[in-house]
Scaffold this motif. Structure first.
Motif, mmCIF file in Angstrom:
data_model
loop_
_atom_site.group_PDB
_atom_site.id
_atom_site.type_symbol
_atom_site.label_atom_id
_atom_site.label_comp_id
_atom_site.label_asym_id
_atom_site.label_seq_id
_atom_site.Cartn_x
_atom_site.Cartn_y
_atom_site.Cartn_z
ATOM 1 N N GLY A 247 11.829 54.839 -25.916
ATOM 2 C CA GLY A 247 10.749 54.794 -26.891
ATOM 3 C C GLY A 247 10.454 53.417 -27.445
ATOM 4 N N MET A 248 11.214 52.391 -27.027
ATOM 5 C CA MET A 248 11.068 51.056 -27.608
ATOM 6 C C MET A 248 10.151 50.176 -26.770
ATOM 7 S SD MET A 248 14.826 50.382 -29.230
ATOM 8 C CE MET A 248 15.713 51.043 -27.824
ATOM 9 N N ALA A 249 8.949 50.664 -26.565
ATOM 10 C CA ALA A 249 7.911 49.920 -25.858
ATOM 11 C C ALA A 249 6.578 50.554 -26.224
ATOM 12 C CB ALA A 249 8.133 49.961 -24.350
ATOM 13 N N THR A 250 5.510 49.844 -25.950
ATOM 14 C CA THR A 250 4.168 50.350 -26.222
ATOM 15 C C THR A 250 3.507 50.740 -24.908
ATOM 16 O OG1 THR A 250 3.961 48.855 -28.113
ATOM 17 C CG2 THR A 250 1.931 49.811 -27.239
ATOM 18 N N PRO A 251 3.108 52.008 -24.743
ATOM 19 C CA PRO A 251 2.399 52.386 -23.515
ATOM 20 C C PRO A 251 1.175 51.493 -23.326
ATOM 21 C CG PRO A 251 2.985 54.336 -24.786
ATOM 22 C CD PRO A 251 3.279 53.156 -25.663
ATOM 23 N N ALA A 252 0.954 51.028 -22.108
ATOM 24 C CA ALA A 252 -0.110 50.063 -21.840
ATOM 25 C C ALA A 252 -1.278 50.714 -21.116
ATOM 26 C CB ALA A 252 0.436 48.911 -21.011
ATOM 27 N N LEU A 253 -2.477 50.349 -21.517
ATOM 28 C CA LEU A 253 -3.700 50.791 -20.857
ATOM 29 C C LEU A 253 -4.429 49.613 -20.213
ATOM 30 C CD1 LEU A 253 -5.140 53.283 -23.525
ATOM 31 C CD2 LEU A 253 -3.638 53.790 -21.592
ATOM 32 N N SER A 254 -4.486 48.496 -20.928
ATOM 33 C CA SER A 254 -5.223 47.327 -20.460
ATOM 34 C C SER A 254 -4.450 46.574 -19.394
ATOM 35 C CB SER A 254 -5.520 46.392 -21.637
ATOM 36 O OG SER A 254 -6.135 45.198 -21.192
ATOM 37 N N GLN A 255 -5.189 45.849 -18.552
ATOM 38 C CA GLN A 255 -4.586 44.990 -17.550
ATOM 39 C C GLN A 255 -4.091 43.666 -18.164
ATOM 40 O OE1 GLN A 255 -4.393 45.638 -14.057
ATOM 41 N NE2 GLN A 255 -5.206 47.689 -14.334
ATOM 42 N N MET A 256 -4.322 43.476 -19.450
ATOM 43 C CA MET A 256 -3.860 42.287 -20.163
ATOM 44 C C MET A 256 -2.954 42.702 -21.322
ATOM 45 S SD MET A 256 -7.242 39.938 -20.692
ATOM 46 C CE MET A 256 -8.280 39.336 -19.363
ATOM 47 N N PRO A 257 -1.986 41.852 -21.708
ATOM 48 C CA PRO A 257 -1.169 42.146 -22.895
ATOM 49 C C PRO A 257 -2.042 42.180 -24.141
ATOM 50 C CG PRO A 257 -0.185 40.391 -21.577
ATOM 51 C CD PRO A 257 -1.564 40.604 -21.039
ATOM 52 N N MET A 258 -1.917 43.241 -24.926
ATOM 53 C CA MET A 258 -2.817 43.436 -26.056
ATOM 54 C C MET A 258 -2.459 42.584 -27.273
ATOM 55 S SD MET A 258 -5.337 45.282 -25.182
ATOM 56 C CE MET A 258 -6.036 45.659 -26.797
ATOM 57 N N ASN A 259 -1.340 41.854 -27.242
ATOM 58 C CA ASN A 259 -1.055 40.977 -28.385
ATOM 59 C C ASN A 259 -1.650 39.587 -28.201
ATOM 60 O OD1 ASN A 259 0.834 40.710 -26.334
ATOM 61 N ND2 ASN A 259 2.542 40.247 -27.685
ATOM 62 N N PHE A 260 -2.533 39.440 -27.210
ATOM 63 C CA PHE A 260 -3.319 38.218 -27.059
ATOM 64 C C PHE A 260 -4.764 38.513 -27.462
ATOM 65 C CE2 PHE A 260 -0.257 36.739 -23.633
ATOM 66 C CZ PHE A 260 0.230 35.670 -24.370
ATOM 67 N N GLU A 261 -5.355 37.576 -28.207
ATOM 68 C CA GLU A 261 -6.762 37.714 -28.563
ATOM 69 C C GLU A 261 -7.618 37.536 -27.322
ATOM 70 O OE1 GLU A 261 -9.246 36.429 -32.440
ATOM 71 O OE2 GLU A 261 -8.522 34.752 -31.241
ATOM 72 N N GLY A 262 -8.508 38.499 -27.068
ATOM 73 C CA GLY A 262 -9.351 38.464 -25.875
ATOM 74 C C GLY A 262 -9.080 39.621 -24.945
ATOM 75 N N ALA A 263 -7.938 40.291 -25.125
ATOM 76 C CA ALA A 263 -7.630 41.486 -24.334
ATOM 77 C C ALA A 263 -8.373 42.680 -24.919
ATOM 78 C CB ALA A 263 -6.135 41.746 -24.332
ATOM 79 N N THR A 264 -8.790 43.589 -24.051
ATOM 80 C CA THR A 264 -9.500 44.783 -24.503
ATOM 81 C C THR A 264 -9.115 45.976 -23.637
ATOM 82 O OG1 THR A 264 -11.706 45.779 -24.796
ATOM 83 C CG2 THR A 264 -11.479 44.187 -23.025
ATOM 84 N N GLU A 265 -9.279 47.172 -24.187
ATOM 85 C CA GLU A 265 -9.018 48.399 -23.426
ATOM 86 C C GLU A 265 -10.311 49.026 -22.904
ATOM 87 O OE1 GLU A 265 -6.692 50.826 -26.041
ATOM 88 O OE2 GLU A 265 -4.834 49.722 -25.624
ATOM 89 N N GLU A 266 -11.413 48.281 -22.966
ATOM 90 C CA GLU A 266 -12.678 48.770 -22.417
ATOM 91 C C GLU A 266 -12.522 49.034 -20.914
ATOM 92 O OE1 GLU A 266 -17.342 47.338 -21.801
ATOM 93 O OE2 GLU A 266 -15.967 46.149 -23.062
ATOM 94 N N ASN A 267 -12.981 50.181 -20.461
ATOM 95 C CA ASN A 267 -12.901 50.629 -19.064
ATOM 96 C C ASN A 267 -11.494 51.011 -18.621
ATOM 97 O OD1 ASN A 267 -15.660 50.068 -18.750
ATOM 98 N ND2 ASN A 267 -15.278 48.004 -17.979
ATOM 99 N N ALA A 268 -10.535 51.009 -19.530
ATOM 100 C CA ALA A 268 -9.158 51.319 -19.148
ATOM 101 C C ALA A 268 -8.962 52.819 -18.977
ATOM 102 C CB ALA A 268 -8.189 50.793 -20.201
ATOM 103 N N ASP A 269 -8.064 53.198 -18.072
ATOM 104 C CA ASP A 269 -7.752 54.603 -17.816
ATOM 105 C C ASP A 269 -6.767 55.133 -18.858
ATOM 106 O OD1 ASP A 269 -9.237 54.734 -15.396
ATOM 107 O OD2 ASP A 269 -7.595 53.742 -14.336
ATOM 108 N N THR A 270 -6.882 56.414 -19.149
ATOM 109 C CA THR A 270 -5.894 57.108 -19.968
ATOM 110 C C THR A 270 -5.286 58.236 -19.131
ATOM 111 O OG1 THR A 270 -7.621 58.563 -20.873
ATOM 112 C CG2 THR A 270 -7.043 56.591 -22.148
ATOM 113 N N TYR A 271 -4.133 58.722 -19.555
ATOM 114 C CA TYR A 271 -3.427 59.757 -18.789
ATOM 115 C C TYR A 271 -4.220 61.057 -18.747
ATOM 116 C CZ TYR A 271 0.022 63.389 -17.784
ATOM 117 O OH TYR A 271 0.675 64.473 -17.257
ATOM 118 N N ASP A 272 -4.504 61.531 -17.541
ATOM 119 C CA ASP A 272 -5.248 62.773 -17.357
ATOM 120 C C ASP A 272 -5.061 63.202 -15.900
ATOM 121 O OD1 ASP A 272 -7.141 64.809 -16.944
ATOM 122 O OD2 ASP A 272 -8.596 63.893 -18.318
#
Length: 510
Positions: free
Chosen positions: A312-337
């Motif tokens: 549990g000590m991690a953040t599930p990732a959606l974006s192709q970029m690390p989200m703790n950088f300014e400029g990363a976005t989850e636009e168009n990213a897939d979610t579990y389905d």
């Protein structure tokens, strides 16, 4: 219900392994390692993987960068806030949009006793440009020359936002010119200006270092340092509890609570810039289909992966970029389905039974993640195997494209450095391990590289992030909350979000 049964089984297996690993004694921990009549002056550090090289120019691996930070310096280094700041440089000036001047520090000594000169600096940077493993970090220098006895000039082909961060990379370490000219083997004998000197490399087991007494920032307090190669996470934990080692670089997530409950130990956690993915070789039939890659990405239950692999000590990732950088976005990213994943497969026109591959895993955490992914993909008709591989072989195979899938990651101190390394076509056969070759991606990265102003660069990076999520060259899995664990008597331990520790600042308390 089937998903819950799979997860429950995997959790039970992991918990059983943790219980077995935990059956050890920490007797003798208190007071261990004391020198007669005073403070301890040595340290033993455990790390998961062995460096592929001690030369600064012959690798681009995190395991290697740990070693290079001990024996070499660069003109710049990464600060605690992930900004490039002067290291071997006293002052610098951006003369015009393509010209930089750097005044080097005086009196800096190499391990062989020579004093660093501007000729050493020029020769080192020119020498580094000849190595494919690190060319990504210096090919933007179109000329490197001496202005005077203290001043270096670097010219680029127009504005370049990566000059200072590239000069912080280990591939641009400064070494003696006369050794370069002699064809010196820096892998066998890493002569630099760093705070430590190599004593011995016991291949497959350990590396031994001693403090460099003439280090330009002052001799380190800890005089003797040993890095032990311990691939198994539980074994690293037991060794720390038993006092056999003093510091763990990669903490086994399943043991974190146990270590945090030990008053003799300190555990530091931080938000790493590392993003872990299921890498997919985009040149492999089946995986070269964008819809298939979306199907695989959408089928992975990343919450379950984080629970099983990382406690549990991690953040599930959606974006192709690390989200703790300014400029990363989850636009168009897939979610579990899982149902959507089946739709992606149907759209692809590819028979899922024809998509067969192995997932290379180089450590226990990745193997646990791979087992969850394997179960998830089976639900949509894709069968895959888990393949264990040592780190050095894994790095070579994935860089050369001799694989179908692997669990891996990449860490950078800047988002621009991250996307150049992971997604630009110029990094194929190096750190672009999915072998993505997309002109639109390259164009956006190249545009960002010449946009020096960070505010102006941000929308470019956001556009790039959305495009990469649409292309889905690989399946993001998680961003770990990275941890370091160590003897509580150690002082001065600071860790950047990129994972850097400046060992010359670490000392033992009483």
């Amino acid at each position: 219900m089937k998903k819950k049964r799979i997860l429950s089984f995997l959790l039970a297996t992991v918990m059983a392994s943790g219980l077995l690993a935990g059956c050890s004694s920490d007797e003798g921990k208190k007071g261990s390692g004391k020198e007669e009549g005073g403070k301890k002056d040595s340290i033993v550090i455990a790390t998961m993987g062995e460096t592929p090289s001690l030369s600064p120019t012959e690798h681009n691996a995190v395991a290697g960068s740990y070693m290079n930070l001990l024996t070499y310096n660069t003109l710049f280094k990464t600060s605690m806030t992930l900004e490039p700041v002067p290291d071997l440089v006293d002052s610098y000036e951006n003369v015009d949009e393509s010209t930089w001047h750097f005044k080097i520090k005086e009196g800096v000594k190499f391990h062989n006793g020579d004093t660093m000169t501007i000729d050493d600096v020029v020769a080192s940077l020119q020498w580094a440009q000849g190595f494919a493993e690190v060319s990504l970090y210096n090919k933007n220098f179109v000329s490197i020359s001496k202005v005077d006895d203290q001043t270096l000039e670097i010219k680029t082909d127009g504005p370049d936002a990566m000059v200072l961060s590239n000069l912080s990379h280990h591939g641009n370490a400064i070494v003696p010119k006369k050794l370069i000219d002699e064809g010196h083997d820096f892998n066998a004998d890493p002569i630099g200006t760093g705070p430590y000197k190599l004593v011995k490399w016991n291949r497959g087991d350990s590396l031994e270092f001693e403090a460099f007494e003439d280090y330009f920032e002052g001799a380190p307090s800890i005089k003797n340092m040993t890095w032990k190669i311990i691939p198994e996470g539980s074994s690293r934990t037991i060794a720390l509890e038993a006092g056999e080692i003093d510091f763990i670089i990669e903490v086994e997530a399943m043991d974190a609570d146990r270590l945090k409950g030990n008053d003799d130990l300190t555990v530091i956690d931080y938000n790493a810039t590392n993003l872990t993915w299921l890498m997919l070789n985009n040149e492999t039939p089946g995986l070269d289909n964008q819809d298939v890659r979306h199907a695989i990405n959408t089928a992975i239950d990343k919450e379950s992966v984080v629970t099983v692999a990382y406690n549990g000590m991690a953040t599930p990732a959606l974006s192709q970029m690390p989200m703790n950088f300014e400029g990363a976005t989850e636009e168009n990213a897939d979610t579990y389905d899982a149902e959507k994943a089946k739709e992606w497969l149907e759209k692809s026109g590819v028979d899922p039974a024809s998509i067969k591959f192995s997932i290379i895993c180089s450590d226990d955490t990745k193997k646990r993640a791979g087992e969850v992914i394997q179960a998830n993909l089976k639900e949509i008709g894709i069968n895959c195997e888990i393949e264990s591989m040592d780190l050095a072989t894994y790095l070579s195979a994935t860089a050369e494209g001799n694989y179908t899938a692997a669990i891996g990651g990449y860490s950078s101190d800047s988002l621009l450095g991250y996307v150049v390394g992971v997604y630009h076509s110029s990094s194929i056969n190096a750190s672009n391990k999915t072998r993505l070759n997309n002109p639109e991606v390259d164009a956006l990265i190249d545009k960002a590289k010449v946009t020096v102003d960070a505010a102006e660069r941000k929308p470019i990076m956001e556009e790039l992030s959305a495009l990469l999520n649409e292309i889905c060259s690989q399946a993001p899995i998680y961003q770990p909350i990275s941890m370091r664990a160590f003897d509580a008597r150690l002082q001065g331990v600071e860790i950047t979000d990129g994972g850097t520790i400046f060992w010359q600042n670490v000392s033992w308390g009483e």
